[in-house]
Design an enzyme around this catalytic site. Structure first.
Site, PDB file in Angstrom:
ATOM      1  N   GLU A   1       0.871  -1.172   0.000  1.00 37.46           N
ATOM      2  CA  GLU A   1       0.000   0.000   0.000  1.00 37.46           C
ATOM      3  C   GLU A   1       0.911   1.225   0.000  1.00 37.46           C
ATOM      4  O   GLU A   1       1.630   1.454   0.968  1.00 37.46           O
ATOM      5  CB  GLU A   1      -0.911  -0.067   1.237  1.00 37.46           C
ATOM      6  CG  GLU A   1      -1.910   1.044   1.340  1.00 37.46           C
ATOM      7  CD  GLU A   1      -2.744   1.193   0.073  1.00 37.46           C
ATOM      8  OE1 GLU A   1      -3.309   0.192  -0.413  1.00 37.46           O
ATOM      9  OE2 GLU A   1      -2.817   2.323  -0.440  1.00 37.46           O
ATOM     10  N   SER A   2       0.874   1.984  -1.098  1.00 34.77           N
ATOM     11  CA  SER A   2       1.852   3.069  -1.243  1.00 34.77           C
ATOM     12  C   SER A   2       1.719   4.127  -0.154  1.00 34.77           C
ATOM     13  O   SER A   2       2.717   4.699   0.291  1.00 34.77           O
ATOM     14  CB  SER A   2       1.727   3.715  -2.623  1.00 34.77           C
ATOM     15  OG  SER A   2       0.417   4.180  -2.848  1.00 34.77           O
TER      16      SER A   2
ATOM     17  N   CYS B   1       4.203  -2.351  -8.478  1.00 34.36           N
ATOM     18  CA  CYS B   1       2.880  -1.938  -8.006  1.00 34.36           C
ATOM     19  C   CYS B   1       2.974  -0.719  -7.066  1.00 34.36           C
ATOM     20  O   CYS B   1       3.244   0.367  -7.553  1.00 34.36           O
ATOM     21  CB  CYS B   1       2.183  -3.142  -7.391  1.00 34.36           C
ATOM     22  SG  CYS B   1       0.396  -2.964  -7.463  1.00 34.36           S
TER      23      CYS B   1
ATOM     24  N   ILE C   1      -2.941  -6.672  -8.961  1.00 32.72           N
ATOM     25  CA  ILE C   1      -3.759  -6.559  -7.749  1.00 32.72           C
ATOM     26  C   ILE C   1      -3.945  -5.073  -7.440  1.00 32.72           C
ATOM     27  O   ILE C   1      -2.984  -4.391  -7.081  1.00 32.72           O
ATOM     28  CB  ILE C   1      -3.081  -7.264  -6.545  1.00 32.72           C
ATOM     29  CG1 ILE C   1      -2.754  -8.725  -6.890  1.00 32.72           C
ATOM     30  CG2 ILE C   1      -3.967  -7.179  -5.302  1.00 32.72           C
ATOM     31  CD1 ILE C   1      -1.870  -9.421  -5.866  1.00 32.72           C
TER      32      ILE C   1
ATOM     33  N   HIS D   1       2.914  -7.953 -10.418  1.00 29.98           N
ATOM     34  CA  HIS D   1       3.711  -8.550  -9.330  1.00 29.98           C
ATOM     35  C   HIS D   1       4.523  -9.749  -9.822  1.00 29.98           C
ATOM     36  O   HIS D   1       4.096 -10.894  -9.634  1.00 29.98           O
ATOM     37  CB  HIS D   1       2.774  -9.036  -8.218  1.00 29.98           C
ATOM     38  CG  HIS D   1       2.135  -7.951  -7.444  1.00 29.98           C
ATOM     39  ND1 HIS D   1       2.681  -7.424  -6.292  1.00 29.98           N
ATOM     40  CD2 HIS D   1       0.983  -7.281  -7.645  1.00 29.98           C
ATOM     41  CE1 HIS D   1       1.890  -6.482  -5.815  1.00 29.98           C
ATOM     42  NE2 HIS D   1       0.850  -6.375  -6.623  1.00 29.98           N
TER      43      HIS D   1
ATOM     44  N   GLU E   1       6.985 -11.021  -8.478  1.00 31.93           N
ATOM     45  CA  GLU E   1       7.437 -11.807  -7.317  1.00 31.93           C
ATOM     46  C   GLU E   1       6.376 -12.811  -6.851  1.00 31.93           C
ATOM     47  O   GLU E   1       6.662 -13.677  -6.043  1.00 31.93           O
ATOM     48  CB  GLU E   1       7.843 -10.856  -6.166  1.00 31.93           C
ATOM     49  CG  GLU E   1       6.720 -10.241  -5.354  1.00 31.93           C
ATOM     50  CD  GLU E   1       5.945  -9.129  -6.079  1.00 31.93           C
ATOM     51  OE1 GLU E   1       6.186  -8.893  -7.281  1.00 31.93           O
ATOM     52  OE2 GLU E   1       5.077  -8.516  -5.434  1.00 31.93           O
TER      53      GLU E   1
HETATM   54  N1  GLN Z   1      -3.347   0.249  -4.917  1.00 32.78           N
HETATM   55  C1  GLN Z   1      -2.174   0.092  -4.081  1.00 32.78           C
HETATM   56  C2  GLN Z   1      -1.604   1.443  -3.706  1.00 32.78           C
HETATM   57  O1  GLN Z   1      -2.133   2.444  -3.996  1.00 32.78           O
HETATM   58  C3  GLN Z   1      -1.113  -0.717  -4.763  1.00 32.78           C
HETATM   59  C4  GLN Z   1      -1.542  -2.158  -4.826  1.00 32.78           C
HETATM   60  C5  GLN Z   1      -0.422  -3.149  -4.821  1.00 32.78           C
HETATM   61  O2  GLN Z   1       0.743  -2.821  -4.555  1.00 32.78           O
HETATM   62  N2  GLN Z   1      -0.767  -4.392  -5.039  1.00 32.78           N
HETATM   63  O3  GLN Z   1      -0.582   1.501  -3.095  1.00 32.78           O
END
Ligand code: GLN
Length: 195
Positions: A49-50, A80, A137, A178, A180
């Site tokens: 989650e950024s 991501c 995702i 992803h 990984e």
């Molecule tokens: N939507 C997530 C974000 O804003 C990123 C999702 C992920 O890393 N799988 O950070």
């Protein structure tokens, strides 16, 4: 000597990146504090989650020293949330969310919409012969802000529009998906080949 690659391990899929790089014979170090950055040859910023990773980078006082290393050209792979943290512009980020601004792209978080928040698709990646399993995702999508950003893969939307999902500018590589979370090590290998 094999390079020392850091994996930012504040939140998200750091374990899986560590395993993938380990399988390729790389010396891997999980990074949680500024001291963990010493002597790295490259770093991976994982998915997660950024907004949370941004907050933890600040509270651990790792944001500034990592930002300086990235500005000095430390090679980096961001997947991501990692892509979001490296983008020059975050189009719908939270106002207190920070980014390292290391690649000339704008990203939209959750760019693929809510209904298809997660999906898998075969990607055709430049320089790879066979398709790569793309695991998405709640993935961000990129818009290119400078022609020096190379698009290595994109996804065709129902509208016919192509959304870049794998980009490279100098030694910064970012993916919306992803690698990984698959057994396919080719993308990590590509990253290591560029060090
Ligand atoms: N939507 C997530 C974000 O804003 C990123 C999702 C992920 O890393 N799988 O950070």
């Amino acid at each position: 000597m094999s390079p020392i690659v850091g994996v930012l391990a504040l939140q998200g899929a750091s374990r899986e990146h560590t395993d993938a790089l380990g399988k390729l014979g790389t010396t891997v170090r999980q990074v949680r504090l500024p001291k963990d950055l010493d002597g790295l040859d490259a770093i991976v910023i994982p998915g997660g989650e950024s907004t949370t990773i941004s907050m933890l980078l600040e509270s651990s006082k790792t944001f500034e020293p990592l930002s300086d290393l990235l500005a000095d050209g430390l090679p980096v792979l961001g997947t991501c949330a990692g892509m979001i943290l490296l983008a020059k512009e975050v189009l719908d980020g939270r106002s207190d969310q920070r980014s390292f601004a290391r690649i000339d792209i704008a990203v939209r978080r959750n760019a693929f919409g809510r209904q298809i928040a997660s999906f898998e698709t075969d990607l055709h990646i430049k320089d790879l012969e066979d398709p790569f399993p793309g695991v998405f995702i709640r993935a961000p999508g990129a818009q290119i802000l400078d022609p020096s950003v190379e698009i290595l893969a994109s996804v065709k939307r129902e509208t016919g529009e192509e959304t870049p999902v794998f980009c490279r500018q100098e030694n910064v590589m970012v993916t919306s998906f992803h690698p990984e979370l698959t057994d396919d090590l080719r993308l990590h290998q590509m990253f290591l080949e560029h060090l």
